[in-house]
Design an enzyme around this catalytic site. Structure first.
Site, PDB file in Angstrom:
ATOM      1  N   VAL A   1     -34.836 -76.834 112.154  1.00  0.00           N
ATOM      2  CA  VAL A   1     -35.126 -77.452 110.862  1.00  0.00           C
ATOM      3  C   VAL A   1     -36.559 -77.103 110.481  1.00  0.00           C
ATOM      4  O   VAL A   1     -37.510 -77.491 111.170  1.00  0.00           O
ATOM      5  CB  VAL A   1     -34.939 -78.983 110.924  1.00  0.00           C
ATOM      6  CG1 VAL A   1     -35.265 -79.613 109.579  1.00  0.00           C
ATOM      7  CG2 VAL A   1     -33.518 -79.324 111.352  1.00  0.00           C
ATOM      8  N   ASP A   2     -36.722 -76.357 109.391  1.00  0.00           N
ATOM      9  CA  ASP A   2     -38.035 -75.855 108.999  1.00  0.00           C
ATOM     10  C   ASP A   2     -38.243 -76.107 107.510  1.00  0.00           C
ATOM     11  O   ASP A   2     -37.763 -75.344 106.667  1.00  0.00           O
ATOM     12  CB  ASP A   2     -38.129 -74.355 109.318  1.00  0.00           C
ATOM     13  CG  ASP A   2     -39.506 -73.794 109.032  1.00  0.00           C
ATOM     14  OD1 ASP A   2     -40.425 -74.586 108.744  1.00  0.00           O
ATOM     15  OD2 ASP A   2     -39.684 -72.568 109.098  1.00  0.00           O
ATOM     16  N   SER A   3     -38.970 -77.176 107.191  1.00  0.00           N
ATOM     17  CA  SER A   3     -39.239 -77.486 105.785  1.00  0.00           C
ATOM     18  C   SER A   3     -40.253 -76.516 105.183  1.00  0.00           C
ATOM     19  O   SER A   3     -40.490 -76.536 103.977  1.00  0.00           O
ATOM     20  CB  SER A   3     -39.757 -78.926 105.649  1.00  0.00           C
ATOM     21  OG  SER A   3     -40.962 -79.083 106.389  1.00  0.00           O
TER      22      SER A   3
END
Length: 347
Positions: free
Chosen positions: A199-201
């Site tokens: 998960v990489d915003s």
């Protein structure tokens, strides 16, 4: 070359050639310090013991200082032995020390009391030297307060002291800032195939590796008209784009689109585009990715570092330095702030 050999109580200066052997150096030091056996002496340079070769072989090519430990003296070792035993019994402190001070931790693990003594006393001696230098500068400043060069040295000294104070404050109040932070991984399903996703915003678009797309039987949906090259800190060829695929995260069923990269170390990156599209919330307090009323638990650091492996035994990084920080989708090779993607669109 001038070499200074010091203990906590005494120091001598020797003029030596860089080709002088460590054996000959110990013999000279043994004579000057009045020791009986040069083999019982241990010389330390930058907290590492000098054993073999010449001064040049050990990286000593200019004026510097060495720290001397006489192993024949049995006095004053009990406190160091107690220090070693205390830390060896405390696994948590030893683990932190291994991360912040690997040299001292290695000596503790080997129960090398002389190495521990040398490391601690050399640091103490260095602190005393710094204090002595500070006092000398202040004394000279009082005698000649308008000396520009002296004022520059005092300014640099104040800056160094502020840096040390800032470091000690951080170590006392936020020690976790000195350790590596595990990245956010979740388990999801694509076409019924279990995938471990990052998960990489900070990624503008979601990315799927070609290998993962093949495992999930998605290559039949690949639109090759969106081929191109992703550019940034690194670069990777883009095989195309999958416009819609069914993704299950926890109990939530989503429709996601993502780019397919030919050379990608992580199977799936859930980027900002899909996080915003499905109103996802990264809840670090409860360690969940929340999608509406559904939650997906982030993997713990133990799973990431020990059992988190990708296909073909590839280890997934616990602290990932991404080559692709973001994507600016453009039909022209227009430079974006973080990453641009050159595309080739065929009608």
């Amino acid at each position: 070359m001038i070499l200074t050999v010091s203990t906590l109580t005494r120091s001598i200066s020797l003029e030596l050639d860089v080709l002088t052997s460590i054996k000959d150096l110990k013999a000279v030091v043994c004579f000057d310090f009045g020791c009986e056996d040069p083999d019982k002496l241990a010389l330390y340079y930058q907290e590492k013991e000098l054993c073999f070769g010449t001064l040049e072989d050990n990286g000593i090519v200019k004026n510097t200082s060495l720290f001397l430990v006489d192993k024949s003296l049995k006095t004053d070792l009990k406190k160091h032995q107690d220090f070693i035993r205390k830390l060896q019994r405390n696994g948590k402190e030893l683990s932190l020390l291994r991360h912040h001070d690997p040299l001292l931790a290695e000596a503790l693990m080997k129960s090398d009391v002389y190495a521990v003594k040398a490391i601690l006393e050399s640091r103490l001696l260095k602190q005393e030297e710094i204090k002595t230098e500070e006092q000398q500068l202040l004394k000279l400043a009082k005698e000649n307060p308008f000396d520009l060069e002296l004022q520059c040295k005092i300014e640099e000294q104040i800056r160094s002291e502020n840096l040390r104070h800032n470091l000690y404050t951080a170590m006392e109040h936020i020690p976790e800032s000195f350790s590596s932070v595990s990245m956010l991984y979740i388990k999801l399903e694509i076409n019924g195939c279990v995938v471990k996703a990052f998960v990489d915003s900070g990624a503008q678009m979601s990315i799927l590796s070609q290998e993962c797309a093949t495992r999930c039987s998605l290559m039949r949906l690949l639109d090759t008209r969106y081929q191109g090259v992703a550019l940034g800190v690194g670069s990777a060829p883009i095989a195309g784009r999958i416009h819609a695929a069914h993704v299950k995260i926890g109990r939530a069923f989503l429709i996601c689109s993502f780019l397919v990269l030919l050379e990608q170390s992580v199977d799936f990156i859930l980027g900002l585009d899909m996080l915003k599209r499905h109103n996802c919330c990264i809840d670090l307090k409860s360690n969940h990715l929340r999608i509406g009323k559904c939650n997906a638990h982030f993997f713990s650091i133990i799973i990431i570092t020990s059992n988190f492996q990708g296909p073909r035994g590839r280890v997934w990084p616990s602290s990932l330095s991404m080559s692709f920080l973001g994507i600016t989708f453009s039909k022209k090779a227009r430079a974006g702030p973080l990453l641009t993607m050159k595309t080739r669109y065929r009608r």
